[in-house]
Design an enzyme around this catalytic site. Structure first.
Site, PDB file in Angstrom:
ATOM      1  N   CYS A  42       0.796  -1.228   0.000  1.00 38.97           N
ATOM      2  CA  CYS A  42       0.000   0.000   0.000  1.00 38.97           C
ATOM      3  C   CYS A  42       0.833   1.285   0.000  1.00 38.97           C
ATOM      4  O   CYS A  42       0.534   2.187  -0.782  1.00 38.97           O
ATOM      5  CB  CYS A  42      -0.997   0.030   1.145  1.00 38.97           C
ATOM      6  SG  CYS A  42      -1.191  -1.502   2.028  1.00 38.97           S
ATOM      7  N   ARG A  87       6.715 -10.756   6.026  1.00 40.58           N
ATOM      8  CA  ARG A  87       6.254 -10.454   7.385  1.00 40.58           C
ATOM      9  C   ARG A  87       6.847 -11.493   8.327  1.00 40.58           C
ATOM     10  O   ARG A  87       6.800 -12.681   8.043  1.00 40.58           O
ATOM     11  CB  ARG A  87       4.724 -10.500   7.456  1.00 40.58           C
ATOM     12  CG  ARG A  87       4.112  -9.428   6.582  1.00 40.58           C
ATOM     13  CD  ARG A  87       2.613  -9.442   6.653  1.00 40.58           C
ATOM     14  NE  ARG A  87       2.079  -8.476   5.685  1.00 40.58           N
ATOM     15  CZ  ARG A  87       0.795  -8.333   5.401  1.00 40.58           C
ATOM     16  NH1 ARG A  87      -0.092  -9.071   6.030  1.00 40.58           N
ATOM     17  NH2 ARG A  87       0.403  -7.448   4.513  1.00 40.58           N
ATOM     18  N   GLN A 102       0.874 -11.175  -2.738  1.00 38.51           N
ATOM     19  CA  GLN A 102      -0.546 -10.836  -2.724  1.00 38.51           C
ATOM     20  C   GLN A 102      -0.989 -10.472  -4.127  1.00 38.51           C
ATOM     21  O   GLN A 102      -0.237  -9.845  -4.873  1.00 38.51           O
ATOM     22  CB  GLN A 102      -0.783  -9.616  -1.828  1.00 38.51           C
ATOM     23  CG  GLN A 102      -0.429  -9.834  -0.378  1.00 38.51           C
ATOM     24  CD  GLN A 102      -0.565  -8.541   0.404  1.00 38.51           C
ATOM     25  OE1 GLN A 102       0.060  -7.533   0.081  1.00 38.51           O
ATOM     26  NE2 GLN A 102      -1.382  -8.573   1.433  1.00 38.51           N
ATOM     27  N   ASP A 112      -2.574  -8.084  -5.066  1.00 38.96           N
ATOM     28  CA  ASP A 112      -2.968  -6.850  -4.415  1.00 38.96           C
ATOM     29  C   ASP A 112      -3.445  -5.807  -5.413  1.00 38.96           C
ATOM     30  O   ASP A 112      -3.001  -5.799  -6.564  1.00 38.96           O
ATOM     31  CB  ASP A 112      -1.743  -6.297  -3.673  1.00 38.96           C
ATOM     32  CG  ASP A 112      -2.136  -5.536  -2.432  1.00 38.96           C
ATOM     33  OD1 ASP A 112      -3.337  -5.405  -2.163  1.00 38.96           O
ATOM     34  OD2 ASP A 112      -1.217  -5.053  -1.728  1.00 38.96           O
ATOM     35  N   HIS A 162      -5.035  -1.492  -5.135  1.00 39.82           N
ATOM     36  CA  HIS A 162      -5.600  -0.414  -4.332  1.00 39.82           C
ATOM     37  C   HIS A 162      -6.434   0.463  -5.216  1.00 39.82           C
ATOM     38  O   HIS A 162      -5.990   0.870  -6.285  1.00 39.82           O
ATOM     39  CB  HIS A 162      -4.481   0.364  -3.643  1.00 39.82           C
ATOM     40  CG  HIS A 162      -3.740  -0.492  -2.672  1.00 39.82           C
ATOM     41  ND1 HIS A 162      -2.571  -1.137  -2.984  1.00 39.82           N
ATOM     42  CD2 HIS A 162      -4.062  -0.868  -1.407  1.00 39.82           C
ATOM     43  CE1 HIS A 162      -2.189  -1.863  -1.957  1.00 39.82           C
ATOM     44  NE2 HIS A 162      -3.060  -1.736  -0.986  1.00 39.82           N
ATOM     45  N   LYS A 220     -14.404  -3.757   6.657  1.00 42.23           N
ATOM     46  CA  LYS A 220     -13.952  -4.681   5.627  1.00 42.23           C
ATOM     47  C   LYS A 220     -14.935  -5.825   5.385  1.00 42.23           C
ATOM     48  O   LYS A 220     -15.839  -6.066   6.178  1.00 42.23           O
ATOM     49  CB  LYS A 220     -12.589  -5.247   5.993  1.00 42.23           C
ATOM     50  CG  LYS A 220     -12.573  -5.964   7.322  1.00 42.23           C
ATOM     51  CD  LYS A 220     -11.183  -6.506   7.635  1.00 42.23           C
ATOM     52  CE  LYS A 220     -11.179  -7.215   8.973  1.00 42.23           C
ATOM     53  NZ  LYS A 220      -9.908  -7.844   9.284  1.00 42.23           N
ATOM     54  N   HIS A 225      -8.388  -1.462  -0.231  1.00 39.92           N
ATOM     55  CA  HIS A 225      -7.420  -2.541  -0.449  1.00 39.92           C
ATOM     56  C   HIS A 225      -8.239  -3.758  -0.828  1.00 39.92           C
ATOM     57  O   HIS A 225      -9.265  -3.998  -0.201  1.00 39.92           O
ATOM     58  CB  HIS A 225      -6.679  -2.932   0.824  1.00 39.92           C
ATOM     59  CG  HIS A 225      -6.067  -1.817   1.576  1.00 39.92           C
ATOM     60  ND1 HIS A 225      -4.714  -1.627   1.629  1.00 39.92           N
ATOM     61  CD2 HIS A 225      -6.607  -0.842   2.341  1.00 39.92           C
ATOM     62  CE1 HIS A 225      -4.443  -0.586   2.391  1.00 39.92           C
ATOM     63  NE2 HIS A 225      -5.571  -0.094   2.844  1.00 39.92           N
TER      64      HIS A 225
END
Length: 645
Positions: free
Chosen positions: A337, A366, A384, A386, A388, A472, A518
């Site tokens: 992000c 992580r 991910q 991912d 945005h 979410k 996200h």
RNA sequence: GCCACCCUAGCUCAGCUGGUAGAGCAACGCAUUCGUAAUGCGUAGGCCGAGGGUUCGAGUCCCUUGGGUGGCUCCA
């Protein structure tokens, strides 16, 4: 007389003081034999509870989840009784029924049992079970209850009782054991015919790491010996679908001590599978208006100070990377992000540019606690799918609808029909910890709920589960062993736009703050491949299968023809190999069945002469012979059937 | 991270109370040229996760350490 209402709505009259068991007996002896407990006005109670007033009664048997729950909860009492007999100094805390059995958390002091002792405890449990001791529940005053456990130096029960109101405290006796308990037991211990203690685990008192660690004993029990056997066989069966086992057998991924724990290595076949999934997602996203971007795997520490992640997770993450430059620090990126926010900031934005949808298969790192690591579902380095979405507040709902559509398209393409959708909103009471204006939250929360409803999603709404930065919507799927994993996620974020001071120029020529969404339909490539592997037991849909077809020549004499067929298919984008080994045809078929290869083409004298192939489908057997054109069509039809629904 | 358990050949596993490592499959070689789930024979393969200790002697016992597995708020 009291009026008893049964679940089907019928009302029967009984003398005052009748019990749920009496009600069952009045219906049929067969039913009475099966009744384990009862729900009286919605509360789980013993079947022997006297009914002194009109009540709604539901008789519970093994078929009811609550019936099982009473059975397992009662088994926990017997476990405690057995432990008490073998370890007189053990202090009991709580022992509830769980989804697949029961547990009891016990403070053993210095004499904790090992795994070998479980058999001994099981035997003791069965000894008490055979005594068929009744469970009798009775009220006790708070003072007496406290006194009872103070005398036994049990601070846990004392703490529990202190939090209870006088007058609603009950104890339960069975055999030589007494426990603080709110009730809901089977009639007597004799109902328990089979017990298996599964494992020992450490568990903190009240789940808090700062508290003393107790020993948790997990077990299951059944009213029939044969049911235990079936249960254990089911567990074995589930293990065969475990993605870690299949991943090794099918050559999808591996781990190496030297590379480091939680860092998966994708083998060629796993990589082929993953790339195909990525390609699938790229195409879907391109159609949905996403723009691919690429960002580096590291970012300066300052980036994460701006995002707030350094403060929140810095200490528990991979530590900053130093450079030859004094004081210069970089972080392995734990999320994409912040980088995407910087892309947003790379040029001035107008309200006309929104929504801006930036997508990246971003690999992040992580430092998960070592005990949390688990196959591909919980790792320390993962990618991910991912993206945005930066949009205006009034666009949130529409964007949500579009993301839900994407997630549902993915699930449908991969035959996931058993998933759960959870909406996480602010807690109703304490709203101080949430960032962003009340108005925006209201808008976003209703946008999510409406979007989900519009797309016909059955959702569970959880208050207080929202992140501090926004509400979410998560999609959860269960693995082979029944553990729930979160796959797709869609999150609204008011925090990062604020911290990165993102803005756009509105129609009014004023600066406005965009909302950030996200979203990751797969969640991560790793977790998705894991759950998908278990979901289909390693039999991937044809379009995803790393290898789709294998040609098996009957003998070496037909190798040339086999190669010719394989070339032809490969030229039509059908992933085909040839089994060149000098083995019997039976052997080749067996091996390729076990490799879960979707299609086998058997070619010998007949096929070569007729320019045909004999088709065998995995798990289905011989489909007869056809020419290669027909086979190509069969494959292409199957694939388009799977993808265009 | 914490609790329990596990780690022996590429894989799946034997190896009794301590006496110096074994099978099946896979791999490789030779023979076999095969019609819808295992052709036969042979060869090779192990610092028994790592380090330390106890012992005349350790895969086996003890300690440390690495990795893996299950569990760590489904409330009396």
């Amino acid at each position: 007389m009291v009026k008893i209402t049964l679940p089907d709505g019928s009302v029967r009259e009984y003398p005052v003081g009748t019990t749920a068991m009496n009600v069952a007996e009045s219906i049929s002896q067969g039913l009475a034999r099966q009744v384990l407990a009862a729900k009286i006005n919605g509360e789980l109670k013993e079947a022997a509870t006297p009914l002194n007033h009109d009540a709604a009664v539901q008789l519970l048997t093994w078929q009811d989840a609550d019936g099982k729950s009473a059975f397992w909860h009662s088994s926990a009492h017997v476990l405690a009784e057995a432990v008490q007999a073998l370890y007189p100094h053990a202090l009991f805390t709580i022992g509830p029924a769980v989804e697949q059995g029961f547990y009891y958390d016990i403070d053993f002091g210095d004499s904790a049992p090992g795994a070998d002792d479980l058999t001994r405890i099981e035997e003791k449990m069965m000894e008490f079970a055979r005594q068929a001791n009744t469970f009798s529940l009775y009220p006790i005053s708070k003072a007496d209850a406290l006194d009872y456990y103070r005398k036994r130096n049990n601070p846990y029960k004392v703490e529990l009782i202190e939090n209870l109101a006088d007058g609603e405290i009950t104890f339960c006796d069975q055999g030589s054991f007494t426990d603080l308990c709110r009730g809901g037991h089977i009639p007597d211990t004799g109902y328990i015919k089979a017990v298996k203690l599964l494992n020992l685990a450490g568990a903190y008192w009240r789940g808090n790491e700062k508290n003393k660690q107790l020993v948790r004993i997990y077990g299951v029990s059944f009213p029939k010996q044969s049911m235990l056997k079936e249960h254990l066989e089911l567990l074995e069966e589930a293990k065969k679908r475990d993605h870690r086992k299949l991943g090794q057998e099918l050559g999808l991924f591996a781990f190496s001590q030297r590379v480091g724990k939680g860092l998966p290595l994708w083998l060629p076949k796993g990589a082929a599978l993953r790339e195909r999934l990525e390609q699938f997602m790229r195409t879907a996203q391109r159609k949905a208006g996403y723009q691919p971007v690429i960002t580096p795997h590291i970012g300066s520490k300052a980036l994460y100070e701006t995002s707030g992640h350094w403060d929140k997770y810095g200490a528990d993450s991979f530590q900053p990377i130093e450079t030859p430059e004094e004081g210069e620090l970089f972080m392995l990126k734990p999320m994409n992000c912040p980088h995407h926010c910087e892309i947003y900031k790379a040029e001035p934005r107008s309200y006309r540019d929104l929504p801006l949808r930036l997508a990246e298969f971003g690999t992040v790192y992580r430092y998960e606690q070592s005990g949390e690591l688990h196959g591909l579902t919980r790792v320390r380095g993962f990618t991910q799918d991912d993206a945005h979405i930066f949009c205006r507040p009034d666009q949130v709902k529409n964007e949500f609808v579009k993301v839900i559509d994407l997630v549902l398209y993915v699930f449908k393409s991969l035959n996931f029909s058993d998933y759960r959708a959870q909406v996480s909103l602010r807690s109703k009471e304490d709203r101080s910890k949430y960032i962003g204006s009340d108005e925006n939250w209201e808008k976003a929360e209703s946008a999510i709920v409406e979007a989900a409803a519009e797309r016909g999603l059955t959702t569970v709404v959880e208050y207080g589960e929202a992140a501090f930065y926004g509400p979410k919507l998560d999609f959860m799927v269960k693995d082979a062993l029944g553990r729930s994993w979160q796959l797709g996620t869609i999150q609204v974020d008011y925090n990062l736009p604020e911290r990165f001071e993102l803005e756009y120029t509105g129609q009014d020529n004023q600066k406005h703050r965009p909302v950030m969404i996200h979203r990751a339909p797969f969640g991560s490539m790793e977790r998705f491949v894991a759950v998908l592997t278990e979901h289909c037991g390693g039999n991937f849909p044809l379009w995803l299968s790393p290898e789709q077809v294998v040609v098996l020549p009957i003998s070496d004499k037909f190798l040339d023809y086999a190669e010719k067929v394989a070339d032809l298919l490969n030229n039509s984008d059908i992933r085909t190999l040839v089994d060149r080994r000098t083995e019997s045809i039976g052997r080749k078929i067996r091996d390729n069945e076990m490799r879960k290869l979707p299609f086998m083409l058997i070619v010998g004298e007949k096929e070569e002469a007729e320019e045909k192939v004999s088709v065998r489908e995995h798990g289905k057997g011989d489909l007869g012979s056809m020419n290669t054109q027909e086979f190509k069509q069969l494959i292409h039809e199957e694939i388009s059937r799977q993808l265009n629904h």
